[in-house]
Design a protein around this motif. Structure first.
Motif, PDB file in Angstrom:
ATOM      1  N   ILE A  15      44.457  53.430  50.967  1.00  0.00           N
ATOM      2  CA  ILE A  15      44.650  53.167  52.288  1.00  0.00           C
ATOM      3  C   ILE A  15      45.676  52.326  52.259  1.00  0.00           C
ATOM      4  CG2 ILE A  15      43.628  51.283  54.043  1.00  0.00           C
ATOM      5  CD1 ILE A  15      41.748  53.462  53.369  1.00  0.00           C
ATOM      6  N   ASN A  16      46.776  52.872  53.017  1.00  0.00           N
ATOM      7  CA  ASN A  16      48.077  52.376  53.184  1.00  0.00           C
ATOM      8  C   ASN A  16      48.112  51.314  54.209  1.00  0.00           C
ATOM      9  OD1 ASN A  16      49.756  54.164  51.473  1.00  0.00           O
ATOM     10  ND2 ASN A  16      49.268  55.688  52.815  1.00  0.00           N
ATOM     11  N   HIS A  17      49.007  50.202  53.993  1.00  0.00           N
ATOM     12  CA  HIS A  17      49.075  49.000  54.865  1.00  0.00           C
ATOM     13  C   HIS A  17      49.069  49.184  56.180  1.00  0.00           C
ATOM     14  CE1 HIS A  17      50.914  46.098  51.545  1.00  0.00           C
ATOM     15  NE2 HIS A  17      49.498  46.780  51.150  1.00  0.00           N
ATOM     16  N   GLN A  18      49.715  50.499  56.659  1.00  0.00           N
ATOM     17  CA  GLN A  18      49.894  50.654  58.157  1.00  0.00           C
ATOM     18  C   GLN A  18      48.589  51.151  58.744  1.00  0.00           C
ATOM     19  OE1 GLN A  18      51.979  52.066  55.779  1.00  0.00           O
ATOM     20  NE2 GLN A  18      52.221  54.318  56.065  1.00  0.00           N
ATOM     21  N   ASP A  19      47.594  51.673  57.916  1.00  0.00           N
ATOM     22  CA  ASP A  19      46.399  51.981  58.366  1.00  0.00           C
ATOM     23  C   ASP A  19      45.535  51.014  58.659  1.00  0.00           C
ATOM     24  OD1 ASP A  19      46.948  54.622  57.299  1.00  0.00           O
ATOM     25  OD2 ASP A  19      46.036  54.455  55.568  1.00  0.00           O
ATOM     26  N   ILE A  20      45.994  49.817  58.382  1.00  0.00           N
ATOM     27  CA  ILE A  20      44.963  48.624  58.741  1.00  0.00           C
ATOM     28  C   ILE A  20      45.604  47.315  59.414  1.00  0.00           C
ATOM     29  CG2 ILE A  20      42.974  49.041  57.236  1.00  0.00           C
ATOM     30  CD1 ILE A  20      44.116  47.145  55.089  1.00  0.00           C
ATOM     31  N   ILE A  21      47.049  47.496  59.241  1.00  0.00           N
ATOM     32  CA  ILE A  21      47.816  46.331  59.696  1.00  0.00           C
ATOM     33  C   ILE A  21      48.911  46.717  60.613  1.00  0.00           C
ATOM     34  CG2 ILE A  21      49.682  44.639  58.861  1.00  0.00           C
ATOM     35  CD1 ILE A  21      48.206  44.821  56.061  1.00  0.00           C
ATOM     36  N   SER A  22      49.186  46.131  61.753  1.00  0.00           N
ATOM     37  CA  SER A  22      50.107  46.511  62.772  1.00  0.00           C
ATOM     38  C   SER A  22      51.508  46.687  61.980  1.00  0.00           C
ATOM     39  CB  SER A  22      50.076  45.490  63.727  1.00  0.00           C
ATOM     40  OG  SER A  22      51.193  45.589  64.932  1.00  0.00           O
ATOM     41  N   ILE A  23      52.357  47.695  62.550  1.00  0.00           N
ATOM     42  CA  ILE A  23      53.408  48.030  62.038  1.00  0.00           C
ATOM     43  C   ILE A  23      54.639  46.899  62.128  1.00  0.00           C
ATOM     44  CG2 ILE A  23      54.645  49.233  64.095  1.00  0.00           C
ATOM     45  CD1 ILE A  23      54.589  50.391  60.362  1.00  0.00           C
ATOM     46  N   ASP A  24      54.520  46.090  63.242  1.00  0.00           N
ATOM     47  CA  ASP A  24      55.377  45.012  63.325  1.00  0.00           C
ATOM     48  C   ASP A  24      55.292  43.827  62.497  1.00  0.00           C
ATOM     49  OD1 ASP A  24      52.904  44.531  64.871  1.00  0.00           O
ATOM     50  OD2 ASP A  24      53.845  42.657  65.449  1.00  0.00           O
ATOM     51  N   LYS A  25      54.003  43.873  61.713  1.00  0.00           N
ATOM     52  CA  LYS A  25      53.869  42.957  60.592  1.00  0.00           C
ATOM     53  C   LYS A  25      54.336  43.393  59.136  1.00  0.00           C
ATOM     54  CE  LYS A  25      51.291  40.422  63.719  1.00  0.00           C
ATOM     55  NZ  LYS A  25      51.983  39.180  64.597  1.00  0.00           N
ATOM     56  N   LEU A  26      54.738  44.721  59.092  1.00  0.00           N
ATOM     57  CA  LEU A  26      55.021  45.064  57.739  1.00  0.00           C
ATOM     58  C   LEU A  26      56.666  45.188  57.698  1.00  0.00           C
ATOM     59  CD1 LEU A  26      52.593  48.041  57.899  1.00  0.00           C
ATOM     60  CD2 LEU A  26      52.381  45.787  56.632  1.00  0.00           C
ATOM     61  N   PRO A  27      57.208  45.143  56.405  1.00  0.00           N
ATOM     62  CA  PRO A  27      56.340  44.922  55.249  1.00  0.00           C
ATOM     63  C   PRO A  27      55.534  43.622  54.954  1.00  0.00           C
ATOM     64  CG  PRO A  27      58.573  44.842  54.475  1.00  0.00           C
ATOM     65  CD  PRO A  27      58.518  45.130  56.080  1.00  0.00           C
ATOM     66  N   LEU A  28      54.539  43.505  54.143  1.00  0.00           N
ATOM     67  CA  LEU A  28      53.929  42.359  53.997  1.00  0.00           C
ATOM     68  C   LEU A  28      53.421  42.189  52.625  1.00  0.00           C
ATOM     69  CD1 LEU A  28      52.433  40.088  55.812  1.00  0.00           C
ATOM     70  CD2 LEU A  28      50.506  41.537  55.749  1.00  0.00           C
ATOM     71  N   PHE A  29      53.847  40.853  52.054  1.00  0.00           N
ATOM     72  CA  PHE A  29      53.832  40.467  50.488  1.00  0.00           C
ATOM     73  C   PHE A  29      52.712  39.580  50.223  1.00  0.00           C
ATOM     74  CE2 PHE A  29      58.153  41.831  51.848  1.00  0.00           C
ATOM     75  CZ  PHE A  29      58.255  43.047  50.915  1.00  0.00           C
ATOM     76  N   ASN A  30      52.029  39.181  51.466  1.00  0.00           N
ATOM     77  CA  ASN A  30      51.165  37.933  51.472  1.00  0.00           C
ATOM     78  C   ASN A  30      49.663  38.427  50.993  1.00  0.00           C
ATOM     79  OD1 ASN A  30      49.590  35.655  52.017  1.00  0.00           O
ATOM     80  ND2 ASN A  30      50.451  35.254  53.901  1.00  0.00           N
ATOM     81  N   SER A  31      49.182  38.196  50.096  1.00  0.00           N
ATOM     82  CA  SER A  31      47.745  38.728  49.842  1.00  0.00           C
ATOM     83  C   SER A  31      46.715  38.000  50.521  1.00  0.00           C
ATOM     84  CB  SER A  31      47.539  38.347  48.190  1.00  0.00           C
ATOM     85  OG  SER A  31      47.446  37.000  47.951  1.00  0.00           O
ATOM     86  N   CYS A  32      46.900  36.973  51.231  1.00  0.00           N
ATOM     87  CA  CYS A  32      46.089  36.335  51.965  1.00  0.00           C
ATOM     88  C   CYS A  32      46.012  37.279  53.279  1.00  0.00           C
ATOM     89  CB  CYS A  32      46.189  34.998  52.351  1.00  0.00           C
ATOM     90  SG  CYS A  32      45.944  33.788  50.903  1.00  0.00           S
ATOM     91  N   ALA A  33      47.161  37.651  53.735  1.00  0.00           N
ATOM     92  CA  ALA A  33      47.155  38.339  54.911  1.00  0.00           C
ATOM     93  C   ALA A  33      46.514  39.875  54.722  1.00  0.00           C
ATOM     94  CB  ALA A  33      48.657  38.490  55.372  1.00  0.00           C
ATOM     95  N   ILE A  34      46.953  40.387  53.842  1.00  0.00           N
ATOM     96  CA  ILE A  34      46.305  41.616  53.481  1.00  0.00           C
ATOM     97  C   ILE A  34      44.920  41.901  53.246  1.00  0.00           C
ATOM     98  CG2 ILE A  34      46.456  43.751  51.887  1.00  0.00           C
ATOM     99  CD1 ILE A  34      49.375  42.856  51.175  1.00  0.00           C
ATOM    100  N   GLU A  35      44.242  40.884  52.523  1.00  0.00           N
ATOM    101  CA  GLU A  35      42.933  40.925  52.458  1.00  0.00           C
ATOM    102  C   GLU A  35      42.152  40.475  53.470  1.00  0.00           C
ATOM    103  OE1 GLU A  35      43.114  39.136  47.601  1.00  0.00           O
ATOM    104  OE2 GLU A  35      42.882  37.733  49.362  1.00  0.00           O
ATOM    105  N   SER A  36      42.879  39.965  54.541  1.00  0.00           N
ATOM    106  CA  SER A  36      42.254  39.616  55.593  1.00  0.00           C
ATOM    107  C   SER A  36      41.904  40.752  56.675  1.00  0.00           C
ATOM    108  CB  SER A  36      42.789  38.687  56.877  1.00  0.00           C
ATOM    109  OG  SER A  36      44.105  39.374  57.145  1.00  0.00           O
ATOM    110  N   ARG A  37      42.490  41.942  56.248  1.00  0.00           N
ATOM    111  CA  ARG A  37      42.406  43.198  57.071  1.00  0.00           C
ATOM    112  C   ARG A  37      41.528  44.140  56.597  1.00  0.00           C
ATOM    113  NH1 ARG A  37      43.662  42.775  62.205  1.00  0.00           N
ATOM    114  NH2 ARG A  37      43.990  44.762  62.233  1.00  0.00           N
TER     115      ARG A  37
END
Length: 310
Positions: A86-108
């Protein structure tokens, strides 16, 4: 009960990823060492051994989802029908990327479309150290929330982790007027229900969205423990303390969950430890020698190549 497993993984040796983090770290508060310390991103091939532990000790796991920033471990057999990247852009809006915050990534995580209702979440430095059954994670279809020591609700934590946990508890307390006691999580493999995770996200949408705006860890983050606090508050989870009482120790009760920092002197005794779940956690004090030592021990514990490898 169908139970999936989710990992987050990053390869810090990837040049494209290095360019990205350097670009944004240059405009980030360098004094915030808790957020961009290399130990948060270091790849020591733990995922390989964690997946070996799945095959050895939790073969009842259904699908395995690995969330990455457009990276795939070179050794991973992506043809295995159990595995899905699962790539980040599959679950996170592209305008939030790149993302290095595990709390944010886990929330998705619950936004993985195919993810089953019941699932486990694991960092790549956590392992099914001995045989486990689904009953270790769910009781009467309720997630078991494992916790360590108590959180002092009157203390101001200097580190982001403690602060984000306290914030999560205070949000739950305010919303539900609950008298549940706040605890630090056991820092190991956790169980969730997708529907409860999404309910919690909807209830605290503003706080989760703020966390998504934080490219690196930040004091305004809401930590995923809020989902467990939420489930406990509405009586849809079971609380379990991992710290054994003296009486339980005298009875030689098996410990379900254990945590060791890499900078501790870890020796071969760990191989015969009866704990069900083990976290071998990288930290700011860990050295390359510590990492090399732990990798050798993992090879001894899980020596056989799994079907998740090429």
């Amino acid at each position: 009960m169908i139970i999936d497993l989710v990992y987050t993984w990053v390869n810090n040796n990837d040049f494209d990823w290095q360019d990205k983090i350097k670009t944004y770290a240059n405009i980030f508060d360098k004094n915030n060492n808790d957020s961009n310390n290399i130990c948060r991103f270091y790849n020591n091939d733990e995922l390989k051994y964690s997946l070996r532990s799945v095959e050895t000790n939790a073969d009842w796991i259904n699908k395995i989802y690995i969330i990455t920033d457009n990276q795939i471990p070179e050794w991973l057999n992506t043809n295995n029908p159990k595995i899905k990247i699962i790539n980040h852009q599959d679950i996170i809006s592209i305008d939030k990327l790149p993302l290095f915050n595990s709390c944010a990534i886990e929330s998705r995580i619950p936004f993985i479309e195919e993810l089953s209702e019941f699932f486990l979440y694991a960092n790549d430095d956590t392992f099914f150290w001995n045989k486990v059954t689904p009953e270790i994670f769910f009781k009467n279809e309720k997630p078991i929330v494992r916790v360590g020591k108590k959180i002092n609700p009157n203390r101001k934590y200097k580190h982001i982790y403690g602060n984000s946990l306290l914030q999560a508890y205070n949000l739950i307390k305010s919303e539900f007027n609950t008298d549940i006691i706040p605890y630090f999580p056991h820092h190991n493999i956790d169980s969730y229900r997708k529907s409860l995770f999404l309910e919690c996200y909807k209830t605290f949408n503003k706080e989760f969205e703020q966390t998504l705006n934080n490219r690196f860890r930040d004091y305004t983050d809401v930590q995923r423990m809020i989902v467990s606090f939420y489930a406990l508050a509405i009586n849809e989870a079971v609380l379990e303390k991992i710290n054994l009482t003296l009486f339980e120790k005298l009875l030689k009760k098996e410990k379900i969950s254990s945590y060791i920092s890499l900078n501790k002197k870890i020796n071969k005794n760990i191989l015969s430890d009866k704990t069900k779940l083990l976290c071998l956690n990288d930290c700011a004090k860990a050295t390359d020698k510590d990492r090399k030592n732990v990798k050798a021990l993992l090879e001894m514990k899980f020596p056989h190549k799994s079907n998740f490898e090429k």
